[in-house]
Design a protein around this motif. Sequence first.
Motif, PDB file in Angstrom:
ATOM      1  N   ASN A  53       0.779  -1.058   0.000  1.00 10.92           N
ATOM      2  CA  ASN A  53      -0.025  -0.051   0.059  1.00 10.92           C
ATOM      3  C   ASN A  53       0.998   1.337  -0.031  1.00 10.92           C
ATOM      4  N   GLY A  54       0.424   2.518  -0.502  1.00 20.97           N
ATOM      5  CA  GLY A  54       1.073   3.792  -0.629  1.00 20.97           C
ATOM      6  C   GLY A  54       0.809   4.532   0.591  1.00 20.97           C
ATOM      7  N   TYR A  55       1.499   5.001   1.334  1.00 27.49           N
ATOM      8  CA  TYR A  55       1.437   5.856   2.516  1.00 27.49           C
ATOM      9  C   TYR A  55       1.984   7.119   2.424  1.00 27.49           C
ATOM     10  N   ARG A  56       1.591   7.944   3.148  1.00 25.39           N
ATOM     11  CA  ARG A  56       2.233   9.543   3.158  1.00 25.39           C
ATOM     12  C   ARG A  56       2.392   9.726   4.688  1.00 25.39           C
ATOM     13  N   VAL A  57       3.586  10.359   5.086  1.00 20.40           N
ATOM     14  CA  VAL A  57       3.541  10.569   6.595  1.00 20.40           C
ATOM     15  C   VAL A  57       3.912  12.214   6.421  1.00 20.40           C
ATOM     16  N   ASP A  58       3.261  12.760   7.285  1.00 19.43           N
ATOM     17  CA  ASP A  58       3.388  14.238   7.260  1.00 19.43           C
ATOM     18  C   ASP A  58       3.841  14.709   8.797  1.00 19.43           C
ATOM     19  N   ILE A  59       4.985  15.521   8.916  1.00 20.35           N
ATOM     20  CA  ILE A  59       5.476  15.753  10.198  1.00 20.35           C
ATOM     21  C   ILE A  59       5.568  17.417  10.229  1.00 20.35           C
ATOM     22  N   VAL A  60       4.822  18.068  11.302  1.00 18.84           N
ATOM     23  CA  VAL A  60       4.825  19.538  11.276  1.00 18.84           C
ATOM     24  C   VAL A  60       5.533  19.927  12.686  1.00 18.84           C
ATOM     25  N   GLY A  61       6.225  21.266  12.651  1.00 16.66           N
ATOM     26  CA  GLY A  61       6.842  21.745  13.633  1.00 16.66           C
ATOM     27  C   GLY A  61       6.954  23.163  13.665  1.00 16.66           C
ATOM     28  N   PRO A  62       7.351  23.788  14.534  1.00 15.22           N
ATOM     29  CA  PRO A  62       7.789  25.471  14.467  1.00 15.22           C
ATOM     30  C   PRO A  62       8.552  25.852  13.030  1.00 15.22           C
ATOM     31  N   GLY A  63       7.676  26.489  12.021  1.00 19.09           N
ATOM     32  CA  GLY A  63       8.469  27.009  11.067  1.00 19.09           C
ATOM     33  C   GLY A  63       8.844  25.904   9.805  1.00 19.09           C
ATOM     34  N   TYR A  64       8.311  24.465   9.985  1.00 18.47           N
ATOM     35  CA  TYR A  64       8.559  23.796   8.835  1.00 18.47           C
ATOM     36  C   TYR A  64       7.350  22.834   8.911  1.00 18.47           C
ATOM     37  N   THR A  65       7.500  22.117   7.763  1.00 19.71           N
ATOM     38  CA  THR A  65       6.574  21.042   7.481  1.00 19.71           C
ATOM     39  C   THR A  65       7.272  20.006   6.575  1.00 19.71           C
TER      40      THR A  65
END
Length: 125
Positions: free
Chosen positions: A105-117
């Motif tokens: 399966n195809g997955y996507r991980v998103d990580i967010v923090g101060p000033g960036y994605t």
Amino acid sequence: MKNAFFIFVVAVLVSACMVIVPVKTSRHNGAMLFSVEKSGLVFKSDRKISLVSVTVRSGKGWKNEKTVWEIRTSGEAVPIPVIVYGIVPQEFVETTASIKMVKGNGYRVDIVGPGYTAYKEFIYE
């Protein structure tokens, strides 16, 4: 009309301040690992993280994606060198319980923090 213009200008300025960086994915003893790559002149140490979201493709492209795991900090963003899929770090709360990943399966991980994605699309092997 002035309010709409003001909101538009603020949105452009805020989005211009976000940096997009890559996510590194790896496997260790069967576990899926995610980390935000250290790059550039500013980010030489572990980046502070406030949100991690993993989605799976449920059709062609990403039009029909489903969240399979999501965690958020319970307070301020914290530096974490590696996130292990399904394991909730002490400073985080799980907002979507993890679902077992399916090979192929195809997955996507998103990580967010101060000033960036940061994000990465990958096939679970």
